[in-house]
Motif scaffolding. Structure first.
Motif, PDB file in Angstrom:
ATOM      1  N   PHE A 160      -1.976  -5.382   3.431  1.00  0.00           N
ATOM      2  CA  PHE A 160      -2.241  -5.719   2.032  1.00  0.00           C
ATOM      3  C   PHE A 160      -1.255  -4.920   1.185  1.00  0.00           C
ATOM      4  O   PHE A 160      -1.382  -3.714   1.006  1.00  0.00           O
ATOM      5  CB  PHE A 160      -3.690  -5.373   1.680  1.00  0.00           C
ATOM      6  CG  PHE A 160      -4.146  -5.931   0.357  1.00  0.00           C
ATOM      7  CD1 PHE A 160      -3.887  -7.256   0.000  1.00  0.00           C
ATOM      8  CD2 PHE A 160      -4.841  -5.137  -0.537  1.00  0.00           C
ATOM      9  CE1 PHE A 160      -4.310  -7.768  -1.222  1.00  0.00           C
ATOM     10  CE2 PHE A 160      -5.278  -5.645  -1.754  1.00  0.00           C
ATOM     11  CZ  PHE A 160      -5.013  -6.963  -2.085  1.00  0.00           C
ATOM     12  N   ALA A 161      -0.233  -5.615   0.696  1.00  0.00           N
ATOM     13  CA  ALA A 161       0.891  -4.963   0.025  1.00  0.00           C
ATOM     14  C   ALA A 161       0.477  -4.018  -1.100  1.00  0.00           C
ATOM     15  O   ALA A 161       1.069  -2.939  -1.246  1.00  0.00           O
ATOM     16  CB  ALA A 161       1.872  -6.020  -0.481  1.00  0.00           C
ATOM     17  N   PRO A 162      -0.512  -4.371  -1.949  1.00  0.00           N
ATOM     18  CA  PRO A 162      -0.874  -3.454  -3.041  1.00  0.00           C
ATOM     19  C   PRO A 162      -1.268  -2.055  -2.569  1.00  0.00           C
ATOM     20  O   PRO A 162      -1.029  -1.070  -3.275  1.00  0.00           O
ATOM     21  CB  PRO A 162      -2.033  -4.166  -3.734  1.00  0.00           C
ATOM     22  CG  PRO A 162      -1.768  -5.616  -3.490  1.00  0.00           C
ATOM     23  CD  PRO A 162      -1.212  -5.664  -2.091  1.00  0.00           C
ATOM     24  N   LYS A 178       0.161   3.607  -2.731  1.00  0.00           N
ATOM     25  CA  LYS A 178       0.456   4.848  -2.003  1.00  0.00           C
ATOM     26  C   LYS A 178       1.820   5.402  -2.434  1.00  0.00           C
ATOM     27  O   LYS A 178       1.955   6.590  -2.753  1.00  0.00           O
ATOM     28  CB  LYS A 178       0.450   4.581  -0.502  1.00  0.00           C
ATOM     29  CG  LYS A 178       0.871   5.770   0.372  1.00  0.00           C
ATOM     30  CD  LYS A 178       0.833   5.377   1.841  1.00  0.00           C
ATOM     31  CE  LYS A 178       1.157   6.573   2.749  1.00  0.00           C
ATOM     32  NZ  LYS A 178       2.549   7.015   2.664  1.00  0.00           N
ATOM     33  N   ARG A 179       2.837   4.543  -2.458  1.00  0.00           N
ATOM     34  CA  ARG A 179       4.186   5.008  -2.783  1.00  0.00           C
ATOM     35  C   ARG A 179       4.338   5.371  -4.263  1.00  0.00           C
ATOM     36  O   ARG A 179       5.037   6.326  -4.594  1.00  0.00           O
ATOM     37  CB  ARG A 179       5.204   3.939  -2.378  1.00  0.00           C
ATOM     38  CG  ARG A 179       5.455   3.858  -0.881  1.00  0.00           C
ATOM     39  CD  ARG A 179       5.688   5.215  -0.270  1.00  0.00           C
ATOM     40  NE  ARG A 179       6.373   5.132   1.015  1.00  0.00           N
ATOM     41  CZ  ARG A 179       6.520   6.154   1.835  1.00  0.00           C
ATOM     42  NH1 ARG A 179       6.025   7.334   1.517  1.00  0.00           N
ATOM     43  NH2 ARG A 179       7.170   6.010   2.985  1.00  0.00           N
ATOM     44  N   VAL A 180       3.696   4.635  -5.129  1.00  0.00           N
ATOM     45  CA  VAL A 180       3.749   5.001  -6.552  1.00  0.00           C
ATOM     46  C   VAL A 180       3.114   6.371  -6.745  1.00  0.00           C
ATOM     47  O   VAL A 180       3.603   7.208  -7.523  1.00  0.00           O
ATOM     48  CB  VAL A 180       3.060   3.932  -7.420  1.00  0.00           C
ATOM     49  CG1 VAL A 180       2.862   4.439  -8.849  1.00  0.00           C
ATOM     50  CG2 VAL A 180       3.885   2.651  -7.435  1.00  0.00           C
ATOM     51  N   ARG A 195     -10.707  -6.420 -13.843  1.00  0.00           N
ATOM     52  CA  ARG A 195     -10.625  -4.958 -13.774  1.00  0.00           C
ATOM     53  C   ARG A 195     -10.788  -4.396 -12.361  1.00  0.00           C
ATOM     54  O   ARG A 195     -10.132  -3.420 -12.018  1.00  0.00           O
ATOM     55  CB  ARG A 195     -11.664  -4.327 -14.721  1.00  0.00           C
ATOM     56  CG  ARG A 195     -11.354  -4.586 -16.184  1.00  0.00           C
ATOM     57  CD  ARG A 195     -12.464  -4.119 -17.108  1.00  0.00           C
ATOM     58  NE  ARG A 195     -12.304  -4.701 -18.437  1.00  0.00           N
ATOM     59  CZ  ARG A 195     -13.196  -4.578 -19.410  1.00  0.00           C
ATOM     60  NH1 ARG A 195     -14.309  -3.889 -19.208  1.00  0.00           N
ATOM     61  NH2 ARG A 195     -12.972  -5.156 -20.589  1.00  0.00           N
ATOM     62  N   PRO A 196     -11.642  -4.975 -11.496  1.00  0.00           N
ATOM     63  CA  PRO A 196     -11.775  -4.415 -10.141  1.00  0.00           C
ATOM     64  C   PRO A 196     -10.639  -4.845  -9.202  1.00  0.00           C
ATOM     65  O   PRO A 196     -10.576  -4.360  -8.066  1.00  0.00           O
ATOM     66  CB  PRO A 196     -13.112  -4.992  -9.641  1.00  0.00           C
ATOM     67  CG  PRO A 196     -13.745  -5.670 -10.805  1.00  0.00           C
ATOM     68  CD  PRO A 196     -12.643  -6.033 -11.743  1.00  0.00           C
ATOM     69  N   LEU A 197      -9.759  -5.733  -9.649  1.00  0.00           N
ATOM     70  CA  LEU A 197      -8.737  -6.309  -8.776  1.00  0.00           C
ATOM     71  C   LEU A 197      -7.465  -5.469  -8.790  1.00  0.00           C
ATOM     72  O   LEU A 197      -7.242  -4.688  -9.712  1.00  0.00           O
ATOM     73  CB  LEU A 197      -8.458  -7.748  -9.218  1.00  0.00           C
ATOM     74  CG  LEU A 197      -9.680  -8.678  -9.188  1.00  0.00           C
ATOM     75  CD1 LEU A 197      -9.360 -10.022  -9.826  1.00  0.00           C
ATOM     76  CD2 LEU A 197     -10.175  -8.870  -7.749  1.00  0.00           C
ATOM     77  N   PRO A 198      -6.610  -5.609  -7.772  1.00  0.00           N
ATOM     78  CA  PRO A 198      -5.424  -4.750  -7.656  1.00  0.00           C
ATOM     79  C   PRO A 198      -4.522  -4.800  -8.889  1.00  0.00           C
ATOM     80  O   PRO A 198      -4.183  -5.872  -9.396  1.00  0.00           O
ATOM     81  CB  PRO A 198      -4.704  -5.310  -6.430  1.00  0.00           C
ATOM     82  CG  PRO A 198      -5.790  -5.913  -5.607  1.00  0.00           C
ATOM     83  CD  PRO A 198      -6.754  -6.494  -6.600  1.00  0.00           C
ATOM     84  N   LEU A 199      -4.111  -3.628  -9.333  1.00  0.00           N
ATOM     85  CA  LEU A 199      -3.310  -3.494 -10.549  1.00  0.00           C
ATOM     86  C   LEU A 199      -2.008  -4.279 -10.477  1.00  0.00           C
ATOM     87  O   LEU A 199      -1.559  -4.854 -11.479  1.00  0.00           O
ATOM     88  CB  LEU A 199      -3.010  -2.007 -10.795  1.00  0.00           C
ATOM     89  CG  LEU A 199      -2.095  -1.685 -11.977  1.00  0.00           C
ATOM     90  CD1 LEU A 199      -2.747  -2.109 -13.287  1.00  0.00           C
ATOM     91  CD2 LEU A 199      -1.765  -0.193 -12.002  1.00  0.00           C
ATOM     92  N   ILE A 200      -1.376  -4.329  -9.308  1.00  0.00           N
ATOM     93  CA  ILE A 200      -0.069  -4.965  -9.184  1.00  0.00           C
ATOM     94  C   ILE A 200      -0.099  -6.423  -9.627  1.00  0.00           C
ATOM     95  O   ILE A 200       0.901  -6.968 -10.100  1.00  0.00           O
ATOM     96  CB  ILE A 200       0.454  -4.838  -7.730  1.00  0.00           C
ATOM     97  CG1 ILE A 200       1.952  -5.167  -7.664  1.00  0.00           C
ATOM     98  CG2 ILE A 200      -0.355  -5.688  -6.777  1.00  0.00           C
ATOM     99  CD1 ILE A 200       2.576  -4.862  -6.315  1.00  0.00           C
TER     100      ILE A 200
END
Length: 368
Positions: A295-297, A302-304, A122-127
């Motif tokens: 860090f791509a996520p 940001k863009r989403v 749950r704390p990790l990047p959604l992507i």
């Protein structure tokens, strides 16, 4: 049903690996068991190991103390489901452990995807926690799963890097220096920079840095304006505003580039670690600006937030399809099967002992 087979890596010594066989878990209420069918193995996966602690890649798939399970991108099928909206036999693309099975706790189940809501994720990047239903995935094409596994995660990073630099007007740089220019993520960024240049009010040159061994291949791609071998770094023009995008992770090379370009170096971006075993060579006190990890996520989120998810996918999809057509002209898919093949391929990728044209797709550990 077969055992749960996991490929364990020593987090301090990546060449030290072993298999662990345990009982396949049974899904509880609301859970789903996935059998991992096939996955790609690239230098990007070694980057996950190299930054496993710093960027929490080891946290996605817990392993015994001092060991880690390497994350990979691939496809899996549902073998047992106790979750409404997910049926046995469905196929999902996503972020998996290098293992035979994965137990997930789906949340936000929709017609196109679900998110693994397991407590430790749950704390990790959604992507990385989202799994896409192949039957409804806009980027999925039957018969082209190998390209999707090999290039989609890499190209998503490439797309986001191109967008990040464009969003910052290239940080004022005229010369963009991409190290490890034969790596697929660097190629993807160069392709986007080249493909989008006509629609931008920006003047920049795309310079690929690579080994003498790979120089001819990189030049043949046509997506770099200029290709320079590593032994020519001291002769690079340092009179123009420049930026570094470091996919190599070779600390000594990064120090050399900073020293050469420092007078006009505007930005230094760290992305990957193709030369993971040399990443400590830069040391403290580099000339010019301090390197900043991309860090791509973060850029994706940001863009989403700005564009909305649908528009983000539309923009990514358009460039993805163009890049796939481009990659078909030079990439060679190498499909391998079973434990020994996984061990051999991992050693080759870890050691950098493979052609830049090669793309490894591995299967199949699970017996449903």
């Amino acid at each position: 049903m077969s055992e749960l087979q996991s490929f364990l890596i020593n987090r301090e010594e990546f060449a030290d690996t072993r298999w662990e066989d345990t009982e396949v878990p049974s899904p509880g209420e609301g859970q789903v068991l996935l059998a991992i069918d096939s996955f790609a193995l690239t230098a990007n996966n070694i980057t996950y190991a190299a930054f496993g602690d710093a960027l929490q890649y080891w946290a996605f798939f817990p392993a015994p103390a001092s060991r880690g399970i390497l994350p990979v991108w691939g496809f899996a099928e549902v073998v047992e489901s106790n979750c409404k909206g997910i049926e046995t036999g469905e196929r999902f693309y996503g972020f998996y452990p290098l293992a035979s099975h994965l137990l997930v706790e789906p949340a936000q189940v929709s017609a196109t995807s679900f998110t693994d809501h397991a407590e430790h994720r749950r704390p990790l990047p959604l992507i990385y926690n989202q799994y896409l239903r192949s039957s409804a995935d806009a980027l999925y094409e039957e018969g082209k799963e190998a390209l999707q596994m090999l290039l989609r995660p890499l190209f998503t990073t490439s797309f986001l890097l191109d967008d990040f630099f464009a969003d910052q007007a290239m940080f004022g740089a005229k010369n963009l220096h991409l190290t490890s220019a034969s790596s697929k993520t660097a190629i993807g960024m160069a392709f986007c920079l080249q493909n989008n240049r006509a629609n931008r009010d920006l003047d920049y040159e795309i310079i690929g840095l690579t080994s003498a061994r790979n120089q001819a291949f990189v030049e043949s791609l046509g997506c770099y304006d200029r290709v320079v071998s590593y032994d020519q770094v001291d002769a690079i023009d340092n009179t123009q505003p420049s930026a570094i995008v470091d996919f190599a992770g070779d600390g000594t090379l990064l120090r050399q580039l900073h020293s050469q370009l420092a007078p006009e170096l505007r930005y230094s971006c760290m992305v990957g670690a193709s030369h993971w075993d040399q990443r400590a060579g830069a040391g403290p006190g580099l000339d010019g600006p301090e390197p900043i990890m991309f860090f791509a996520p973060h850029q994706a989120e940001k863009r989403v937030g700005e564009w909305g998810g649908e528009e983000f996918q539309r923009r990514l999809s358009g460039q993805w399809r163009a890049f796939c057509a481009f990659a078909n002209g030079w990439m060679e898919v190498d499909e391998r099967h079973g434990r020994e093949a996984i061990e051999r391929t991992y050693a080759e990728v870890l050691g950098g002992d493979f052609s830049p044209r090669s793309g490894y797709v591995l299967s199949k550990l699970s017996c449903q």
